[in-house]
Design a protein around this motif. Structure first.
Motif, short mmCIF file in Angstrom:
data_model
loop_
_atom_site.label_atom_id
_atom_site.label_comp_id
_atom_site.label_asym_id
_atom_site.label_seq_id
_atom_site.Cartn_x
_atom_site.Cartn_y
_atom_site.Cartn_z
N LEU A 35 23.57 28.09 26.92
CA LEU A 35 24.93 28.18 26.39
C LEU A 35 24.94 27.94 24.88
O LEU A 35 24.07 27.23 24.36
CB LEU A 35 25.83 27.16 27.08
N PRO A 36 25.90 28.52 24.17
CA PRO A 36 25.97 28.36 22.71
C PRO A 36 26.25 26.92 22.33
O PRO A 36 26.83 26.15 23.10
CB PRO A 36 27.13 29.28 22.31
N SER A 37 25.85 26.55 21.12
CA SER A 37 26.08 25.19 20.63
C SER A 37 26.46 25.25 19.17
O SER A 37 26.00 26.11 18.43
CB SER A 37 24.81 24.34 20.81
N ASN A 38 27.33 24.31 18.75
CA ASN A 38 27.71 24.24 17.34
C ASN A 38 26.89 23.22 16.58
O ASN A 38 27.22 22.85 15.46
CB ASN A 38 29.20 23.91 17.21
N GLY A 39 25.82 22.74 17.20
CA GLY A 39 24.95 21.77 16.54
C GLY A 39 25.23 20.33 16.95
O GLY A 39 24.42 19.45 16.70
N THR A 40 26.38 20.07 17.58
CA THR A 40 26.73 18.74 18.07
C THR A 40 26.91 18.83 19.57
O THR A 40 27.80 19.52 20.05
CB THR A 40 28.03 18.23 17.42
N SER A 41 26.06 18.14 20.32
CA SER A 41 26.10 18.27 21.77
C SER A 41 27.23 17.44 22.37
O SER A 41 27.45 16.29 22.01
CB SER A 41 24.77 17.83 22.38
N CYS A 42 27.96 18.06 23.30
CA CYS A 42 28.99 17.34 24.04
C CYS A 42 28.38 16.47 25.13
O CYS A 42 29.04 15.60 25.69
CB CYS A 42 29.98 18.32 24.65
N GLY A 43 27.10 16.73 25.45
CA GLY A 43 26.45 16.02 26.54
C GLY A 43 26.45 16.84 27.81
O GLY A 43 27.06 17.91 27.89
N PRO A 44 25.78 16.37 28.85
CA PRO A 44 25.70 17.14 30.11
C PRO A 44 27.03 17.11 30.85
O PRO A 44 27.84 16.20 30.69
CB PRO A 44 24.62 16.39 30.90
N PHE A 45 27.26 18.13 31.68
CA PHE A 45 28.46 18.16 32.51
C PHE A 45 28.25 19.10 33.68
O PHE A 45 27.35 19.94 33.68
CB PHE A 45 29.69 18.59 31.69
N ASP A 46 29.10 18.94 34.70
CA ASP A 46 29.13 19.85 35.84
C ASP A 46 30.45 20.61 35.78
O ASP A 46 31.48 20.07 35.36
CB ASP A 46 29.04 19.09 37.16
N PHE A 47 30.44 21.86 36.25
CA PHE A 47 31.64 22.69 36.18
C PHE A 47 31.79 23.46 37.47
O PHE A 47 30.84 24.08 37.95
CB PHE A 47 31.54 23.65 34.99
N TYR A 48 32.98 23.39 38.05
CA TYR A 48 33.31 24.09 39.29
C TYR A 48 34.54 24.95 39.03
O TYR A 48 35.55 24.46 38.51
CB TYR A 48 33.58 23.10 40.42
N LEU A 49 34.48 26.21 39.42
CA LEU A 49 35.58 27.13 39.13
C LEU A 49 35.87 27.99 40.36
O LEU A 49 34.96 28.57 40.96
CB LEU A 49 35.22 28.03 37.94
N LYS A 50 37.15 28.08 40.70
CA LYS A 50 37.62 28.98 41.75
C LYS A 50 38.58 29.98 41.11
O LYS A 50 39.41 29.60 40.28
CB LYS A 50 38.33 28.22 42.86
N VAL A 51 38.49 31.24 41.53
CA VAL A 51 39.27 32.30 40.90
C VAL A 51 39.93 33.16 41.97
O VAL A 51 39.32 33.48 43.00
CB VAL A 51 38.38 33.19 40.00
N TRP A 52 41.20 33.53 41.70
CA TRP A 52 41.95 34.41 42.60
C TRP A 52 42.46 35.62 41.83
O TRP A 52 42.86 35.50 40.67
CB TRP A 52 43.17 33.67 43.17
N GLU A 53 42.45 36.80 42.50
CA GLU A 53 43.23 37.93 42.02
C GLU A 53 44.66 37.69 42.51
O GLU A 53 44.87 37.34 43.67
CB GLU A 53 42.69 39.25 42.60
N ARG A 54 45.65 37.91 41.65
CA ARG A 54 47.01 37.50 41.99
C ARG A 54 47.89 38.61 42.55
O ARG A 54 49.09 38.41 42.76
CB ARG A 54 47.69 36.87 40.76
N ASP A 55 47.34 39.80 42.79
CA ASP A 55 48.17 40.84 43.40
C ASP A 55 48.43 40.48 44.86
O ASP A 55 47.68 39.72 45.48
CB ASP A 55 47.48 42.20 43.28
#
Length: 738
Positions: free
Chosen positions: A300-320
């Motif tokens: 992943l891209p970085s601006n030179g200052t690390s935010c640190g480690p993280f976990d990410f969970y994403l759910k997505v729906w089509e809204r039609d």
């Protein structure tokens, strides 16, 4: 300080300071409830009961927050609760059972003032025969003449009464657990609350009557207070923490354990990612209609200052309507699913398993998803389509600091780095989602826009009939078509230059900003020099005429030099304006490439990329701006991907020229980046297709159109390259002969 009347003094705040701080730190009743629940969590409670009573009576309306935590002693009341900003929780960051303490700034007590006028606290520890009590009237703090130390708060200790086996505490728990018979409460712990210990917070004289909308907002907020993924990261701590609502009859439909709505159990797309401190991401994606999942790693891209480690969970729906109805599986209607999604949508941040407000709240576009969707509404996701959980913790993410009011994180490089990384993860899912929605019809080749519509066959047929008048009409039509064709080409050329220029605006601002600032400082200094000569500072002699002139000349010379720098920068960008192109002329191709590279020099230095340029001299008859547009679009693309590599990795880009035949010339751009994933190789030249956060998806399209339309060539992605990343070959077949 010394003097005849020097003495030591101390601040003595007025009582109303407490209310002022409370109004600043606690923005709404919903936030106030969340703060009280966090206090229960820190007290190692397994259950929290929130009871609203608006029936007639001396204590109504009231809100009760009851937990089964460790409780407080009289010493804790005196030395912790009555001492705002106590350092106890900073010194001890873990609770007795190992939970990471959430409250560090001591703002929970202010939450009670936000809710009502009168406060009563009753608390009992597990091994104590007594319970302690505190009561205060927040109206006492409105006295403008009273000092804080003049407000008396009643405290005391007594034999356990509220928390005794026959007391009101166990009775409240028994009544609230009647909701356990409902199907949606099957997640309740089977052990039940520890009813003879814990803390009761009772607020009476509520500031407002709770409406259906207020309760919906509170339920939505509380349902997202604890991450549904907490048991995966904090299995021993957050997963056994449950919130129960006990509401009056008019609001009974909202009573019961708080949790995510069942209607949202079947998203169309899912993403799970684990990101380490250096930005390396392990990603797994589930796609609609596809069996199984896809796993891959990316940087992943970085601006030179690390935010640190993280976990990410994403759910997505089509809204039609068809898609949402399908996701409900017949168990819920389209309207029910839509309303549930409206209430729960957004991307929330959880620290140590507990939510950080206001991220994910309605209208909070902290990742800019809705803004980025404006340019590509069908390709980009909006907040209304997603439910996301971002998991961080205080120990691993020390640079992500809470704001003083406990709402949001402090803006800075670490937060910007986090936002950039999360947006790129979302882009990874968007890219694969869009591949499923691509029209499968055969694509027109690049350059089809200007395919000639020949009228020669029609002219021959008319000539064979010896109809001169009709022949002239056909010839006139052909001339008009050619004129319109030329005009459209010129319009497109202007749009291409403007699109390229749009991508370079940041470069202009960055490179011109420093010399403009230097000019401003030199001009101000010059003004001061002249003013000092006309009006010498008090007590100072007038500077000499020669000295003043020399100092002023130095400043004017500084302005002249910096203005020259600005002019040089602007001249480099001038060809990309909207002016009409001139006739192609003979240039040295390598020199045009160097000029194009110099435009991106700031970005190259910032990203620490090593550029290799051809050293030969090749004379060609081309439009200088067209060639530079191709180079800039290819080079800026490579810079972005190479800059994503972790620190210490080789960041290289090679630009080379190759002449396969006397009438062909190829420009080859190779980089050491991550390369192009195989599943999107066929889409990267499509307009508006982009696999980078914030990308417009026009760079490769513009470069390909120029190469095809103006030089009869082609732009292709090579299967492999010398540096291990992506390699693009732009082959020119017109106006480049030896």
């Amino acid at each position: 300080m010394t003097g005849t009347d020097s003495r030591s003094q101390a601040f003595r705040p007025r009582a109303r300071l407490m209310l002022t701080l409370g109004s600043e730190l606690i923005s709404s009743p919903t936030v106030a409830l969340a703060e009280l629940v966090k206090n229960s969590y820190d007290a190692d409670a397994s259950y929290v009961l929130i009871k609203l009573d608006d029936t007639a009576g001396p204590d109504a309306p009231s809100i009760i927050v009851l937990d089964d935590g460790v409780g407080m002693s009289m010493d804790a009341i005196s030395r912790t609760w009555l001492e705002p900003a106590t350092p106890n929780r900073r010194r001890s960051r873990k609770s007795p059972v190992g939970r990471r303490v959430l409250g560090e700034k001591g703002v929970g007590r202010f939450a009670t003032a936000k809710l009502g006028q009168l406060l009563t606290i009753v608390s009992r520890q597990q091994d104590s025969a007594d319970e302690v009590e505190l009561s205060l009237d927040w109206r006492d703090f409105h006295d403008e003449d009273a000092y804080l130390d003049e407000i008396h708060i009643l405290t005391g200790s007594r034999s356990a009464r509220f928390f005794s086996p026959q007391g009101e505490g166990p009775l409240l728990w028994n009544k609230s657990l009647r909701y356990a018979g409902r199907p949606e409460t099957s997640e309740l712990n089977t052990v039940g609350p520890r009813s003879e210990q814990g803390t009761l917070v009772k607020i009476t004289g509520l500031h407002s009557r709770w409406s259906v909308e207020n309760v919906k907002e509170a339920q939505r907020s509380l349902s997202r207070l604890i991450s549904p993924f907490a048991d995966q990261k904090w299995r021993e701590t957050a997963s056994d923490f449950q919130i129960i609502l006990d509401l009056p009859e008019r609001l009974a439909e909202f009573s019961g354990p708080v949790g995510p709505p069942a209607e949202l159990g079947s998203p169309h797309y899912r993403l799970e990612a684990k990101v380490n401190n250096s930005g390396h991401a392990e990603i797994e994606i589930w796609l609609r209609g596809k069996e199984g999942s896809t796993k891959f790693d990316t940087q992943l891209p970085s601006n030179g200052t690390s935010c640190g480690p993280f976990d990410f969970y994403l759910k997505v729906w089509e809204r039609d309507r068809p898609s949402l109805t399908e996701s409900g599986g017949g168990a819920a209607t389209y309207r029910e699913i839509r309303e549930a999604l409206d209430a729960a949508s957004g991307i929330s941040v959880y620290r140590d398993g507990f939510r950080v407000l206001p991220y994910g709240e309605p209208g909070n576009d902290w990742l800019g998803l809705d803004r980025r969707r404006i340019n590509s509404p069908t390709r980009r996701l909006s907040n209304s389509q997603v439910i996301g959980q971002l998991l961080i913790d205080r120990d691993s993410n020390p640079a992500l600091i809470d704001q003083t009011n406990r709402e949001g994180l402090v803006s800075g490089p670490a937060l910007s780095d986090l936002q950039s990384k999360v947006r790129q993860l979302i882009t990874e899912l968007e890219t694969r989602r869009n591949l499923l929605r691509v029209d499968k019809k055969p694509k027109d080749p690049i350059g089809r826009l200007f395919e000639r519509r020949e009228l020669s066959e029609l002219k021959e047929a008319v000539a064979a009939r010896s109809d001169d008048s009709l022949l002239r009409l056909v010839e006139d039509a052909e001339e008009k078509i050619e004129a319109r064709d030329t005009e459209i080409r010129e319009v497109l050329a202007r749009y291409q230059r403007l699109a390229t220029l749009g991508q370079l605006i940041d470069q202009v601002v960055h490179e011109v900003g420093q010399p403009v600032s230097a000019c401003r400082k030199a001009a101000l200094a010059g003004i001061e020099i002249i003013e000092d000569w006309f009006n010498p500072p008090f007590g100072n002699p007038r500077p000499s005429h020669d000295e003043t002139l020399e100092r002023a000349r130095t400043k004017f010379e500084k302005i002249r030099q910096q203005a020259g720098t600005i002019n040089e920068v602007l001249n480099r960008f001038t060809p990309f304006g909207g002016r009409k192109r001139g006739r192609p002329h003979t240039i040295v191709l390598e020199r045009a490439i160097r000029e194009a590279v110099s435009i991106l020099d700031g970005e190259i230095k910032k990203s620490k990329v090593q550029i290799s340029l051809p050293e030969s001299e090749t004379s060609v008859t081309v439009d200088n701006t067209e060639i530079q547009e191709v180079v800039i679009n290819l080079l800026s693309n490579s810079i972005y991907w190479v800059s994503r590599l972790p620190a210490g990795s080789p960041r290289k880009i090679d630009l080379t020229l190759h002449r396969p035949t006397g009438s062909e010339l190829s420009l080859i751009v190779s980089d050491s980046g991550p390369g192009v994933p195989s599943e999107i190789r066929d889409q990267i030249f499509d307009p508006y297709f982009s696999n980078r956060d914030g990308g417009m998806g026009l760079g490769l399209t513009i470069a390909g159109e120029i190469v095809s339309d103006y030089y009869g060539g082609e732009l292709v992605l090579e299967p492999a390259g010398p540096l291990g990343g992506a390699t693009f070959r732009a082959t020119l077949r017109r106006r480049v002969g030896e």
